[in-house]
Design a protein around this motif. Structure first.
Motif, PDB file in Angstrom:
ATOM      1  N   ARG A  97      -4.339 -26.811  24.964  1.00  0.00           N
ATOM      2  CA  ARG A  97      -3.965 -27.542  23.754  1.00  0.00           C
ATOM      3  C   ARG A  97      -3.756 -29.034  24.012  1.00  0.00           C
ATOM      4  NH1 ARG A  97      -0.376 -22.947  21.219  1.00  0.00           N
ATOM      5  NH2 ARG A  97      -1.952 -21.879  19.983  1.00  0.00           N
ATOM      6  N   PHE A  98      -4.029 -29.806  22.941  1.00  0.00           N
ATOM      7  CA  PHE A  98      -3.794 -31.247  22.929  1.00  0.00           C
ATOM      8  C   PHE A  98      -3.615 -31.647  21.468  1.00  0.00           C
ATOM      9  CE2 PHE A  98      -5.119 -35.762  23.869  1.00  0.00           C
ATOM     10  CZ  PHE A  98      -4.078 -36.042  24.745  1.00  0.00           C
ATOM     11  N   THR A  99      -4.085 -32.803  21.065  1.00  0.00           N
ATOM     12  CA  THR A  99      -3.744 -33.327  19.738  1.00  0.00           C
ATOM     13  C   THR A  99      -4.407 -32.569  18.596  1.00  0.00           C
ATOM     14  OG1 THR A  99      -3.532 -35.470  20.812  1.00  0.00           O
ATOM     15  CG2 THR A  99      -3.492 -35.469  18.423  1.00  0.00           C
ATOM     16  N   ASP A 100      -5.514 -31.889  18.834  1.00  0.00           N
ATOM     17  CA  ASP A 100      -6.085 -31.056  17.767  1.00  0.00           C
ATOM     18  C   ASP A 100      -5.061 -30.035  17.287  1.00  0.00           C
ATOM     19  OD1 ASP A 100      -8.824 -32.052  17.513  1.00  0.00           O
ATOM     20  OD2 ASP A 100      -9.080 -31.327  19.561  1.00  0.00           O
ATOM     21  N   ALA A 101      -4.246 -29.543  18.213  1.00  0.00           N
ATOM     22  CA  ALA A 101      -3.204 -28.583  17.832  1.00  0.00           C
ATOM     23  C   ALA A 101      -2.176 -29.218  16.911  1.00  0.00           C
ATOM     24  CB  ALA A 101      -2.519 -28.033  19.081  1.00  0.00           C
ATOM     25  N   THR A 102      -1.886 -30.493  17.123  1.00  0.00           N
ATOM     26  CA  THR A 102      -0.909 -31.176  16.278  1.00  0.00           C
ATOM     27  C   THR A 102      -1.436 -31.336  14.859  1.00  0.00           C
ATOM     28  OG1 THR A 102      -0.227 -32.392  18.253  1.00  0.00           O
ATOM     29  CG2 THR A 102       0.611 -33.176  16.138  1.00  0.00           C
ATOM     30  N   PHE A 103      -2.698 -31.714  14.733  1.00  0.00           N
ATOM     31  CA  PHE A 103      -3.302 -31.807  13.399  1.00  0.00           C
ATOM     32  C   PHE A 103      -3.327 -30.434  12.718  1.00  0.00           C
ATOM     33  CE2 PHE A 103      -4.949 -35.839  15.008  1.00  0.00           C
ATOM     34  CZ  PHE A 103      -4.856 -36.649  13.890  1.00  0.00           C
ATOM     35  N   ALA A 104      -3.540 -29.366  13.513  1.00  0.00           N
ATOM     36  CA  ALA A 104      -3.604 -28.026  12.936  1.00  0.00           C
ATOM     37  C   ALA A 104      -2.219 -27.476  12.593  1.00  0.00           C
ATOM     38  CB  ALA A 104      -4.317 -27.079  13.901  1.00  0.00           C
ATOM     39  N   TYR A 105      -1.278 -27.553  13.540  1.00  0.00           N
ATOM     40  CA  TYR A 105       0.031 -26.934  13.345  1.00  0.00           C
ATOM     41  C   TYR A 105       0.975 -27.792  12.498  1.00  0.00           C
ATOM     42  CZ  TYR A 105      -0.796 -22.991  16.458  1.00  0.00           C
ATOM     43  OH  TYR A 105      -1.280 -21.833  17.002  1.00  0.00           O
ATOM     44  N   GLN A 106       1.170 -29.040  12.907  1.00  0.00           N
ATOM     45  CA  GLN A 106       2.090 -29.887  12.152  1.00  0.00           C
ATOM     46  C   GLN A 106       1.426 -30.479  10.902  1.00  0.00           C
ATOM     47  OE1 GLN A 106       2.203 -30.053  15.756  1.00  0.00           O
ATOM     48  NE2 GLN A 106       3.957 -28.672  15.465  1.00  0.00           N
ATOM     49  N   GLY A 107       0.124 -30.727  10.974  1.00  0.00           N
ATOM     50  CA  GLY A 107      -0.592 -31.249   9.818  1.00  0.00           C
ATOM     51  C   GLY A 107      -0.895 -30.174   8.796  1.00  0.00           C
ATOM     52  N   ALA A 108      -1.866 -29.325   9.096  1.00  0.00           N
ATOM     53  CA  ALA A 108      -2.254 -28.276   8.142  1.00  0.00           C
ATOM     54  C   ALA A 108      -1.151 -27.239   7.959  1.00  0.00           C
ATOM     55  CB  ALA A 108      -3.546 -27.611   8.618  1.00  0.00           C
ATOM     56  N   GLY A 109      -0.512 -26.834   9.064  1.00  0.00           N
ATOM     57  CA  GLY A 109       0.500 -25.785   8.977  1.00  0.00           C
ATOM     58  C   GLY A 109       1.767 -26.220   8.275  1.00  0.00           C
ATOM     59  N   ARG A 110       2.324 -27.360   8.708  1.00  0.00           N
ATOM     60  CA  ARG A 110       3.589 -27.842   8.144  1.00  0.00           C
ATOM     61  C   ARG A 110       3.385 -28.723   6.906  1.00  0.00           C
ATOM     62  NH1 ARG A 110       6.564 -24.257  10.653  1.00  0.00           N
ATOM     63  NH2 ARG A 110       7.052 -24.695  12.846  1.00  0.00           N
ATOM     64  N   LEU A 112       2.382 -31.946   7.009  1.00  0.00           N
ATOM     65  CA  LEU A 112       2.693 -33.347   7.273  1.00  0.00           C
ATOM     66  C   LEU A 112       1.439 -34.207   7.113  1.00  0.00           C
ATOM     67  CD1 LEU A 112       5.083 -33.056  10.344  1.00  0.00           C
ATOM     68  CD2 LEU A 112       5.676 -33.395   7.941  1.00  0.00           C
ATOM     69  N   SER A 113       1.650 -35.480   6.851  1.00  0.00           N
ATOM     70  CA  SER A 113       0.551 -36.410   6.606  1.00  0.00           C
ATOM     71  C   SER A 113      -0.378 -36.533   7.808  1.00  0.00           C
ATOM     72  CB  SER A 113       1.118 -37.794   6.257  1.00  0.00           C
ATOM     73  OG  SER A 113       0.116 -38.781   6.316  1.00  0.00           O
ATOM     74  N   LEU A 114      -1.658 -36.321   7.585  1.00  0.00           N
ATOM     75  CA  LEU A 114      -2.633 -36.493   8.653  1.00  0.00           C
ATOM     76  C   LEU A 114      -2.739 -37.951   9.071  1.00  0.00           C
ATOM     77  CD1 LEU A 114      -5.493 -34.064   7.531  1.00  0.00           C
ATOM     78  CD2 LEU A 114      -3.481 -33.594   8.943  1.00  0.00           C
ATOM     79  N   ASP A 115      -2.498 -38.857   8.136  1.00  0.00           N
ATOM     80  CA  ASP A 115      -2.519 -40.283   8.469  1.00  0.00           C
ATOM     81  C   ASP A 115      -1.369 -40.642   9.402  1.00  0.00           C
ATOM     82  OD1 ASP A 115      -4.782 -40.769   6.961  1.00  0.00           O
ATOM     83  OD2 ASP A 115      -3.669 -41.367   5.172  1.00  0.00           O
ATOM     84  N   VAL A 116      -0.211 -40.052   9.165  1.00  0.00           N
ATOM     85  CA  VAL A 116       0.936 -40.294  10.046  1.00  0.00           C
ATOM     86  C   VAL A 116       0.641 -39.755  11.444  1.00  0.00           C
ATOM     87  CG1 VAL A 116       3.339 -39.644  10.506  1.00  0.00           C
ATOM     88  CG2 VAL A 116       2.656 -40.381   8.216  1.00  0.00           C
ATOM     89  N   ILE A 117       0.064 -38.552  11.514  1.00  0.00           N
ATOM     90  CA  ILE A 117      -0.291 -37.970  12.810  1.00  0.00           C
ATOM     91  C   ILE A 117      -1.316 -38.847  13.518  1.00  0.00           C
ATOM     92  CG2 ILE A 117      -1.326 -35.971  13.961  1.00  0.00           C
ATOM     93  CD1 ILE A 117      -0.184 -34.239  11.695  1.00  0.00           C
ATOM     94  N   ALA A 118      -2.309 -39.330  12.784  1.00  0.00           N
ATOM     95  CA  ALA A 118      -3.327 -40.208  13.375  1.00  0.00           C
ATOM     96  C   ALA A 118      -2.703 -41.498  13.888  1.00  0.00           C
ATOM     97  CB  ALA A 118      -4.412 -40.503  12.347  1.00  0.00           C
ATOM     98  N   GLY A 119      -1.696 -41.996  13.182  1.00  0.00           N
ATOM     99  CA  GLY A 119      -1.013 -43.201  13.629  1.00  0.00           C
ATOM    100  C   GLY A 119      -0.274 -42.980  14.939  1.00  0.00           C
ATOM    101  N   LEU A 120       0.428 -41.860  15.049  1.00  0.00           N
ATOM    102  CA  LEU A 120       1.115 -41.522  16.294  1.00  0.00           C
ATOM    103  C   LEU A 120       0.113 -41.278  17.418  1.00  0.00           C
ATOM    104  CD1 LEU A 120       3.842 -39.130  14.850  1.00  0.00           C
ATOM    105  CD2 LEU A 120       4.233 -41.381  15.865  1.00  0.00           C
ATOM    106  N   GLU A 121      -0.996 -40.648  17.083  1.00  0.00           N
ATOM    107  CA  GLU A 121      -2.062 -40.424  18.064  1.00  0.00           C
ATOM    108  C   GLU A 121      -2.542 -41.756  18.632  1.00  0.00           C
ATOM    109  OE1 GLU A 121      -6.314 -38.034  18.106  1.00  0.00           O
ATOM    110  OE2 GLU A 121      -5.786 -39.211  16.334  1.00  0.00           O
ATOM    111  N   SER A 122      -2.741 -42.735  17.770  1.00  0.00           N
ATOM    112  CA  SER A 122      -3.211 -44.044  18.208  1.00  0.00           C
ATOM    113  C   SER A 122      -2.198 -44.718  19.126  1.00  0.00           C
ATOM    114  CB  SER A 122      -3.493 -44.921  16.988  1.00  0.00           C
ATOM    115  OG  SER A 122      -3.897 -46.216  17.375  1.00  0.00           O
ATOM    116  N   ILE A 123      -0.916 -44.640  18.774  1.00  0.00           N
ATOM    117  CA  ILE A 123       0.132 -45.256  19.579  1.00  0.00           C
ATOM    118  C   ILE A 123       0.224 -44.611  20.957  1.00  0.00           C
ATOM    119  CG2 ILE A 123       2.635 -45.566  19.787  1.00  0.00           C
ATOM    120  CD1 ILE A 123       2.680 -45.778  16.687  1.00  0.00           C
TER     121      ILE A 123
END
Length: 212
Positions: A97-110, A112-123
């Motif tokens: 697992r890596f960031t795809d899991a975050t988009f799937a679990y916290q993004g699609a699952g929970r 949460l904003s995919l844009d926010v996740i992408a922003g944290l990913e960039s940082i």
């Protein structure tokens, strides 16, 4: 080779990640490649402590945003302490697992904003992405039956089936958006067929990488 390859393995509960990561490990190491095996969340002592916080059941509701930030805190520690140094030394990294899991679990699952996740990913990642992701796909109900038969369920595994349906859909959305980055394997088949599929799809890519 001037740098190593970064390979991740993704999937919902019960897809057999551990068993198939061991199979992929043997395949890569048989070619003489120095390989680092790791996982997320986790991979360092501090990140493993954060993993326990994320996975352990508790009476207090774990706010989804707090969960997301904890995931990326563990990722920052893991990336800078393990993954990037290994790649810089020419080693390969195979990660559960890596960031795809975050988009799937916290993004699609929970939700949460995919844009926010992408922003944290960039940082946190500064553009560092896996070279290839192997997505082990399975019917959610089948995967949960496998997971429940294996051991006591953690906080994520205890979620309702609707949560995992959203997670699986989130993974599929990631695959559809960047199909060249993913190798998709039907993990619902018998193990021998699953690993044969991994070999058929991954070995040609492995050969091309090593030929360069």
């Amino acid at each position: 080779m001037s740098g190593g390859k970064f390979i991740t393995v993704e999937g919902t509960e019960g897809v057999g990640k551990s068993t198939n990561i061991a199979f992929i490990q043997k395949l890569i190491e048989s070619r003489g490649v120095e390989l680092v095996i790791s996982r997320e969340p986790g991979g360092t002592p501090l990140a493993e402590e954060l993993r326990e916080i994320l996975l352990n059941k508790r009476d207090e509701l774990f706010d989804p945003t707090a969960e997301l930030l904890t995931v990326f805190a563990a990722r920052a520690q893991h990336l800078n302490s393990v993954i990037l140094p290994a790649l810089a030394q020419g080693k390969w990294v195979l990660c559960d697992r890596f960031t795809d899991a975050t988009f799937a679990y916290q993004g699609a699952g929970r939700g949460l904003s995919l844009d926010v996740i992408a922003g944290l990913e960039s940082i946190v990642q500064q553009g560092r992405q896996p070279d290839m992701t192997i997505f082990l796909d399975i019917d959610v109900r089948t995967g949960l039956e496998r997971a429940s038969a294996r051991a006591e369920l953690d906080r994520f595994e205890s979620e309702k089936i609707e949560f995992f349906e959203r997670v699986r859909a989130g993974y599929k959305s990631r695959v559809n958006s960047r199909p060249e980055k993913f190798l998709v394997v039907d993990a619902g088949k018998p193990l021998e067929e699953v690993q044969s599929s991994i070999l058929t799809k991954f070995e040609p890519l492995l050969d091309r990488w090593l030929a360069r």
